[in-house]
Write a protein that holds these residues in place. Structure first.
Motif, short mmCIF file in Angstrom:
data_model
loop_
_atom_site.label_atom_id
_atom_site.label_comp_id
_atom_site.label_asym_id
_atom_site.label_seq_id
_atom_site.Cartn_x
_atom_site.Cartn_y
_atom_site.Cartn_z
N ALA A 84 7.11 65.99 43.60
CA ALA A 84 5.84 66.16 44.32
C ALA A 84 5.86 65.37 45.61
O ALA A 84 6.57 64.37 45.74
N ILE A 85 5.04 65.83 46.58
CA ILE A 85 4.90 65.13 47.85
C ILE A 85 3.46 65.26 48.34
O ILE A 85 2.79 66.26 48.07
N ALA B 112 -3.86 67.20 55.99
CA ALA B 112 -3.03 66.66 54.91
C ALA B 112 -2.43 67.81 54.13
O ALA B 112 -2.93 68.94 54.15
N CYS B 113 -1.34 67.52 53.42
CA CYS B 113 -0.69 68.53 52.59
C CYS B 113 -0.24 67.90 51.27
O CYS B 113 -0.06 66.68 51.18
N ALA B 114 -0.05 68.75 50.27
CA ALA B 114 0.44 68.30 48.97
C ALA B 114 1.19 69.45 48.31
O ALA B 114 0.73 70.60 48.37
N THR B 115 2.32 69.14 47.69
CA THR B 115 3.12 70.14 46.99
C THR B 115 3.65 69.52 45.70
O THR B 115 4.03 68.35 45.68
N SER B 116 3.65 70.30 44.62
CA SER B 116 4.11 69.79 43.33
C SER B 116 4.83 70.90 42.57
O SER B 116 4.46 72.07 42.66
N THR B 117 5.88 70.53 41.83
CA THR B 117 6.63 71.52 41.07
C THR B 117 7.21 70.94 39.79
O THR B 117 7.50 69.73 39.72
N GLY B 118 7.38 71.80 38.81
CA GLY B 118 8.03 71.43 37.56
C GLY B 118 9.46 71.88 37.49
O GLY B 118 10.09 71.83 36.42
N GLY B 119 10.01 72.34 38.62
CA GLY B 119 11.43 72.66 38.68
C GLY B 119 11.78 74.11 38.37
O GLY B 119 10.91 74.98 38.30
N VAL C 241 17.29 68.42 42.87
CA VAL C 241 16.02 68.28 43.58
C VAL C 241 15.92 69.41 44.60
O VAL C 241 16.86 69.63 45.37
N GLY C 242 14.82 70.12 44.59
CA GLY C 242 14.62 71.19 45.56
C GLY C 242 13.88 70.71 46.79
O GLY C 242 13.89 69.53 47.13
N ASP C 243 13.22 71.65 47.44
CA ASP C 243 12.54 71.31 48.70
C ASP C 243 11.24 70.56 48.51
O ASP C 243 10.81 69.80 49.39
N SER C 244 10.58 70.73 47.35
CA SER C 244 9.19 70.29 47.21
C SER C 244 8.92 68.85 47.63
O SER C 244 7.96 68.59 48.35
N CYS D 167 10.35 69.82 54.55
CA CYS D 167 10.87 70.99 53.85
C CYS D 167 9.79 71.60 52.96
O CYS D 167 9.24 72.66 53.26
N GLY D 168 9.43 70.91 51.87
CA GLY D 168 8.39 71.42 50.99
C GLY D 168 6.99 71.22 51.51
O GLY D 168 6.05 71.90 51.07
N ALA D 169 6.82 70.31 52.46
CA ALA D 169 5.50 70.06 53.03
C ALA D 169 5.63 69.23 54.30
O ALA D 169 6.61 68.49 54.47
#
Length: 319
Positions: A85-86, A189-196, A205-208, A213-215
């Protein structure tokens, strides 16, 4: 650049760009609408901040088992959950992220603690879990984070030892979640979260959680949250590419479309982005089969999931 006090509070939420099966499509659309409405209430209550709004929206999505984040996460090749998450503040350009964190319900809130309580931007793996324990964040068992469907997918994919590219091409289980917002003071503001990704290699680890990248969020342009094939998104630093296009004069929607097209052309990548500009313009673009999204602004909610959809309803901001 100084914030603009006249900005109309706006939030955009996505539930992941992938081939969402029909049996969860309605729930996916409902989930992003609920999250966007909750985030908007934050924005319009006592001058709520964009940062609080995106965290609130993503926490709701992390609690919804329909989405691959938090309590809807998937299993890696070893049968464990590793979440990323970011969160980023466009006013200060400060960000916090966690990678491969395990056994917590809300990685997005831990990412915010990284931003606000450490001198770091990203903490990964064991270190992220140690940090969560220092903060007294409750640990939850893996079984509480994984659905029966996620276990079935893991059993199927684990047999074939497929690579990440093959898993993404199958268009299953790639519903990273995210939110972007601008508040009444013009801060984004931004937020991104992933369970893979199901059956991914341990430690992948992906872009999130990767800034740019992810945000990405910058008051001088806008905020972006990405979803899709992580390796492709990282190759073109997709979120930063969107804000760069905005800095060159493109609208939020044009920047989103141009960046998705660029990723497809350069690395044959698939995914989606949501965008909000510092003035409150919004953009939604994806080249996958579906991506549930919702925008709340000025008492109206717009939403869609299939290409070309743009439904609209009045939204009552009641407590």
């Amino acid at each position: 650049m100084a914030a603009t006090a006249t900005t109309t509070p706006t939030i955009v939420v996505h539930g992941g760009a992938w081939s969402i099966p029909d049996d969860i499509a309605e729930a996916s659309q409902a989930g992003v609408k609920t999250a966007a409405e909750a985030g908007y209430k934050v924005l319009t209550t006592s001058g709520g901040s964009a940062l609080d709004a995106v965290e609130t929206a993503v926490r709701i999505l992390e609690d919804d088992v329909v989405f691959d984040a938090g309590t809807g996460s998937v299993l890696n090749s070893a049968g464990d959950v590793e979440m990323d998450a970011i969160i980023m503040d466009g006013r200060s350009l400060r960000a916090g992220s966690v990678a491969c964190v395990q056994n917590i319900a809300h990685p997005i809130s831990l990412a915010r603690q990284v931003m606000e309580k450490t001198d770091h931007t990203m903490i990964a793996g064991v270190g992220a879990n140690l940090f969560s324990k220092e903060l007294g964040i409750p640990q939850v068992p893996t079984d509480q984070l994984v659905t029966d469907d996620a276990r079935k997918q893991w059993e199927e994919y684990h047999k074939y030892k497929r690579a990440v590219n093959e898993l993404f091409d199958s268009q299953l289980g790639h519903d990273t979640v995210g939110a972007v917002a601008v508040d009444s003071e013009g801060n984004v503001a931004c937020a991104t979260s992933t369970g893979g990704i199901t059956a991914k290699r341990v430690g992948r680890v992906g872009d999130s959680p990767v800034i740019g990248c992810g945000a990405y969020a910058d008051n001088d342009s806008g905020a972006v949250s990405c979803t899709g094939h992580g390796e492709a998104i990282m190759s073109v630093t997709l979120a930063r590419t969107v804000t760069f296009n905005m800095e060159q004069g493109a609208s939020a929607q044009a920047a989103a479309d141009k960046s998705i097209a660029y990723m497809k052309q350069r690395v044959d990548g698939t995914g989606g982005v949501i965008v909000v500009s510092r003035e409150g313009q919004t953009g939604v673009s994806f080249n996958t089969r579906r991506m549930p999204w919702a925008v709340v602004r000025d008492g109206t909610i717009r939403f869609g999931m299939n290409p070309g959809e743009n439904f609209q309803n009045e939204f009552t901001n009641s407590s």
